[in-house]
Design an enzyme around this catalytic site. Structure first.
Site: not given
Length: 379
Positions: A128, A158
């Site tokens: 992540h 992200d």
């Protein structure tokens, strides 16, 4: 007509950077069709309020069926670009990899976004945003002595290093494909993108002005003139008075022009004492007081607002920075275009909501759509 009117994009449903890229392309006018996998994992959020899914339509396809894969390939055959964010090899195992798609559609721009990239020893590992920041040196530079490394939400890897880099790569490849008729694969890895976003930090390091200990540098909160301060009401303000003229104005506004702590601002040995002095000043009044004194000046000042307060700030109101779509507050499309302004984004679709509409527009006849529905290939 919007900037990307006429551009057709196929998106394979995913999380984070892929949907962000597709949203950006859709906001700019591309016809984005998302392929939702029938029988996939259910979403944990209300589909109509999933802001990253706005500005596109959805077709539900069973990618485990032969007819479903054939349907997806027919859509890809007509697309200018494709967006996918699976682990390396997943699209190949489905029979939808670039080795299959590019020979069928040589002008296709095949966009792929992953955390670790399509190759390398970590390529198949889960991860992540926080992990991609960790191995690129970014996370170690964010935080304080007491907090330790602090994740900056999931914005940097992200969306900045992943989704925005993929968007940029796809747009560049589309220009090349328009000129040559040949598409290509765009491999956007968040671990490649994060170091690009760290250009200022690496510049300071190259000039011997970077301290590996976090909260001890020019733009990581260590400098007293580039950090946040608490006010009497428990609210916070943010200062960014780096340049000498802005720094001088800050001291003038606070009546501290001749205070000894602030006479050599680039000497980090003075930062601790100067920060303590400013903290003692700002804690004496509420945030509203400091806004009245410092906002809209060259001090480089802003109040630290909550997500509820930010849309009500006069500047954000004046620029229509935030909009509501069917009651859901969200950012307006950006950037702004003078000749081809973006339309108001459409509501995020339900999975498979546009099956008949999209397939007919993209060349399937009535009988084919009926048969695909009856067989369960779409749904």
């Amino acid at each position: 007509m919007s900037t990307l009117s006429g551009i057709k994009v196929i998106e394979f449903t995913g999380l984070g950077p892929g949907p962000f890229c597709a949203m950006m392309l859709g906001d700019m006018g591309a016809d984005v069709v998302r392929i939702d996998r029938i029988g996939g994992h259910p979403s944990t959020v209300d589909a109509r309020k999933n802001i990253l899914d706005r500005s596109r339509r959805s077709v539900g396809i069973d990618l485990k069926s032969t007819d479903g894969i054939a349907t997806a390939l027919r859509l890809i055959d007509q697309a200018d670009a494709l967006v996918e964010g699976f682990r390396p090899g997943v699209m190949e195992r489905l029979g939808l990899g670039p080795d299959i798609c590019l020979p069928r559609n040589p002008r296709l721009v095949y966009g792929r976004v992953t955390g670790w990239g399509q190759s390398g020893p970590l390529a198949q590992a889960a991860g992540h945003d926080i992990n991609y920041l960790g191995i690129t040196g970014a996370l170690s530079a964010i935080g304080s002595e007491t907090s330790g490394p602090v994740p900056p939400l999931n914005m940097v890897a992200d969306f900045g290093a992943g989704g925005m880099m993929l968007t940029t790569g796809i747009l560049a490849a589309l220009l090349q494909a328009k000129a040559t008729g040949r598409g290509q694969v765009v491999d956007a890895a968040m671990t490649d993108g994060v170091p690009l976003l760290m250009g200022t930090a690496f510049t300071l390091r190259a000039n011997g002005r970077w301290n590996e200990d976090s909260y001890n540098n020019l733009v990581d909160g260590g400098a007293y003139f580039y950090t946040t301060y608490e006010c009497a009401d428990g609210r916070w303000i943010a200062l960014g008075a780096i340049e000498s003229q802005f720094h001088a104005l800050l001291l003038e506004k606070l009546g501290l022009t001749n205070a000894p702590e602030f006479q050599n601002p680039l000497n980090s040995e003075n930062w601790g004492a100067a920060k303590s002095r400013l903290a003692a000043v700002f804690i004496t009044h509420n945030q509203a007081h400091w806004r009245k004194l410092l906002e809209n000046t060259d001090v480089c000042f802003a109040p630290v607002l909550t997500m509820t307060e930010a849309p009500q700030h006069p500047h954000n109101i004046a620029r229509n920075t935030f909009i509501e779509i069917e009651g859901t507050l969200q950012a307006a499309p950006a950037p702004r275009f003078s000749e081809t302004p973006s339309d108001t984004p459409t509501t995020p679709p339900l999975p498979g909501e546009h099956n008949d509409e999209v397939l007919r527009e993209w060349g399937f006849d009535e009988g084919e759509v009926t048969e695909l529905t009856y067989s369960g290939a779409i749904g």
